[in-house]
Design a protein around this motif. Structure first.
Motif, PDB file in Angstrom:
ATOM      1  N   LEU A   1       0.833  -1.201   0.000  1.00  0.00           N
ATOM      2  CA  LEU A   1       0.000   0.000   0.000  1.00  0.00           C
ATOM      3  C   LEU A   1       0.870   1.255   0.000  1.00  0.00           C
ATOM      4  O   LEU A   1       1.859   1.341   0.725  1.00  0.00           O
ATOM      5  CB  LEU A   1      -0.908   0.011   1.229  1.00  0.00           C
ATOM      6  N   LEU A   2       0.473   2.221  -0.817  1.00  0.00           N
ATOM      7  CA  LEU A   2       1.071   3.551  -0.805  1.00  0.00           C
ATOM      8  C   LEU A   2       0.022   4.508  -0.284  1.00  0.00           C
ATOM      9  O   LEU A   2      -1.111   4.529  -0.791  1.00  0.00           O
ATOM     10  CB  LEU A   2       1.471   3.958  -2.230  1.00  0.00           C
TER      11      LEU A   2
ATOM     12  N   ALA B   1      -3.146   4.018  -2.592  1.00  0.00           N
ATOM     13  CA  ALA B   1      -3.223   3.198  -3.798  1.00  0.00           C
ATOM     14  C   ALA B   1      -2.541   1.862  -3.564  1.00  0.00           C
ATOM     15  O   ALA B   1      -1.586   1.758  -2.779  1.00  0.00           O
ATOM     16  CB  ALA B   1      -2.588   3.915  -4.986  1.00  0.00           C
ATOM     17  N   LEU B   2      -3.033   0.840  -4.273  1.00  0.00           N
ATOM     18  CA  LEU B   2      -2.489  -0.516  -4.220  1.00  0.00           C
ATOM     19  C   LEU B   2      -1.578  -0.755  -5.418  1.00  0.00           C
ATOM     20  O   LEU B   2      -1.632  -0.011  -6.404  1.00  0.00           O
ATOM     21  CB  LEU B   2      -3.640  -1.516  -4.203  1.00  0.00           C
ATOM     22  N   PRO B   3      -0.738  -1.781  -5.368  1.00  0.00           N
ATOM     23  CA  PRO B   3       0.246  -1.994  -6.430  1.00  0.00           C
ATOM     24  C   PRO B   3      -0.339  -2.161  -7.832  1.00  0.00           C
ATOM     25  O   PRO B   3       0.353  -1.914  -8.823  1.00  0.00           O
ATOM     26  CB  PRO B   3       0.966  -3.270  -5.981  1.00  0.00           C
ATOM     27  N   ASP B   4      -1.603  -2.574  -7.935  1.00  0.00           N
ATOM     28  CA  ASP B   4      -2.207  -2.745  -9.262  1.00  0.00           C
ATOM     29  C   ASP B   4      -2.870  -1.466  -9.778  1.00  0.00           C
ATOM     30  O   ASP B   4      -3.490  -1.462 -10.848  1.00  0.00           O
ATOM     31  CB  ASP B   4      -3.216  -3.889  -9.248  1.00  0.00           C
TER      32      ASP B   4
ATOM     33  N   VAL C   1     -12.757   5.960   7.091  1.00  0.00           N
ATOM     34  CA  VAL C   1     -13.128   6.029   5.677  1.00  0.00           C
ATOM     35  C   VAL C   1     -12.088   5.323   4.810  1.00  0.00           C
ATOM     36  O   VAL C   1     -12.444   4.555   3.902  1.00  0.00           O
ATOM     37  CB  VAL C   1     -13.308   7.483   5.224  1.00  0.00           C
ATOM     38  N   ILE C   2     -10.807   5.550   5.066  1.00  0.00           N
ATOM     39  CA  ILE C   2      -9.784   4.918   4.235  1.00  0.00           C
ATOM     40  C   ILE C   2      -9.803   3.405   4.419  1.00  0.00           C
ATOM     41  O   ILE C   2      -9.648   2.637   3.462  1.00  0.00           O
ATOM     42  CB  ILE C   2      -8.382   5.512   4.535  1.00  0.00           C
TER      43      ILE C   2
ATOM     44  N   LEU D   1     -10.659   0.651   1.448  1.00  0.00           N
ATOM     45  CA  LEU D   1      -9.795  -0.488   1.149  1.00  0.00           C
ATOM     46  C   LEU D   1     -10.558  -1.801   1.283  1.00  0.00           C
ATOM     47  O   LEU D   1     -10.381  -2.724   0.468  1.00  0.00           O
ATOM     48  CB  LEU D   1      -8.576  -0.470   2.076  1.00  0.00           C
ATOM     49  N   ARG D   2     -11.426  -1.897   2.273  1.00  0.00           N
ATOM     50  CA  ARG D   2     -12.264  -3.088   2.402  1.00  0.00           C
ATOM     51  C   ARG D   2     -13.139  -3.272   1.166  1.00  0.00           C
ATOM     52  O   ARG D   2     -13.349  -4.395   0.694  1.00  0.00           O
ATOM     53  CB  ARG D   2     -13.164  -2.953   3.640  1.00  0.00           C
TER      54      ARG D   2
END
Length: 312
Positions: free
Chosen positions: A237-238, A250-253, A272-273, A277-278
């Motif tokens: 995760l970034l 953001a995720l790697p994809d 919220v974040i 992500l969920r």
């Protein structure tokens, strides 16, 4: 989007906006107005670091690059690394144009005061970014006394870099809390920018910024801070929080999230974040522990700050 419950009673709510993008930048979910320009505050820092690299900033150590992206606690590791980065370029903390401040981290702040120290520029949470800006200027032979001027070539490159990654023009130019220019885009644009950083080709400057932050989450924030906890909880995760209730991840994809809490409440960001992500299928035990912020009464937990079910 978020409710605050104390002793079983809803005490207040926080409104806001959030956008969730798929791996190709397609909109997966929207809540609120995500096309209106916002001030991303420190969520812009990864893009600012990318702008510095595009200007020719040479930082061999990715730990230093992570600090350039940081809103750090002012813990000893942060302060020492920022000071060392300045010294490598013949600079001192006096060259920083960010305002003097005390460390965010309570223990570090208390230790500074106990030792007779006062607010100083290198303890300010944005000192890593400012040290990176100064290092860029020294390496390029640009003026160091005006690096926060929006017309400075460094800031022009940063502005253009954000507009490129967000795929939209900069709506406003303001002054951030640290004194650097603050460029405004929409939540949609901010999420797009993070998705591109996180999924960039290995070896690119975009990917180097993302990988530096993911490899050194402690330097990006510090003990007990949201970004450190989230990047430790979710591999790859970034993420980067910003003042006044902004957060982007953001995720790697390339799947990405950006949010803004309308009243600027920091406590409403994490529910919220985590909920966003969920909604993208991310689930780890450590992430679940971050889903609710505790509410205390008399020194014990009596409630929570939590996401409303209708949001995701």
């Amino acid at each position: 989007m978020v409710e605050v419950v104390r002793s079983g009673v809803r005490e207040c709510v926080h409104h806001g906006s959030v956008i969730v993008l798929g791996p190709a930048g397609e909109v997966v979910r929207v809540h609120g107005d995500t096309r209106r320009p916002i001030m991303p505050r420190s969520s812009n820092k990864p893009v600012q670091a990318l702008g510095m690299l595009r200007c020719g900033l040479d930082v061999p150590d990715d730990a230093d690059l992570a600090l350039v992206c940081a809103s750090h606690n002012g813990e000893p590791d942060h302060v020492e690394r920022a000071t060392a980065l300045l010294a490598k370029h013949g600079l001192t903390p006096d060259d920083l144009l960010c305002p003097p401040d005390y460390p965010v981290h309570e223990g570090s702040r208390n230790a500074l005061v106990a030792a007779g120290g006062t607010a100083n520029r290198v303890s300010m949470n944005c000192s890593g970014k400012h040290a990176g800006m100064l290092a860029t200027c020294v390496q390029r032979g640009w003026p160091t006394t005006s690096y926060t001027d929006p017309s400075h070539p460094l800031q022009v490159t940063i502005r253009n870099t954000l507009a490129e990654l967000a795929e939209e023009p900069i709506a406003h130019t303001a002054v951030d809390g640290c004194g650097a220019p603050l460029f405004s885009v929409s939540l949609y644009g901010l999420a797009r920018a993070f998705g591109k950083l996180a999924s960039a080709e290995p070896g690119s400057d975009l990917r180097r910024v993302a990988d530096a932050m993911r490899a050194h989450p402690y330097l990006v924030a510090g003990t007990g801070r949201e970004d450190t906890l989230l990047m430790d909880a979710v591999p790859g995760l970034l993420c980067k929080a910003g003042a006044e209730g902004v957060h982007a991840a953001a995720l790697p994809d390339g799947r990405a999230v950006a949010l803004k809490i309308s009243d600027g409440a920091q406590r409403a960001r994490m529910p919220v974040i985590v909920g966003a992500l969920r909604s993208l299928g991310v689930a780890t035990p450590a992430l679940e522990e971050l889903a609710e912020e505790p509410v205390f009464g008399g020194g014990r937990r009596v409630g929570s700050v939590r996401l409303l079910p209708a949001v995701f």
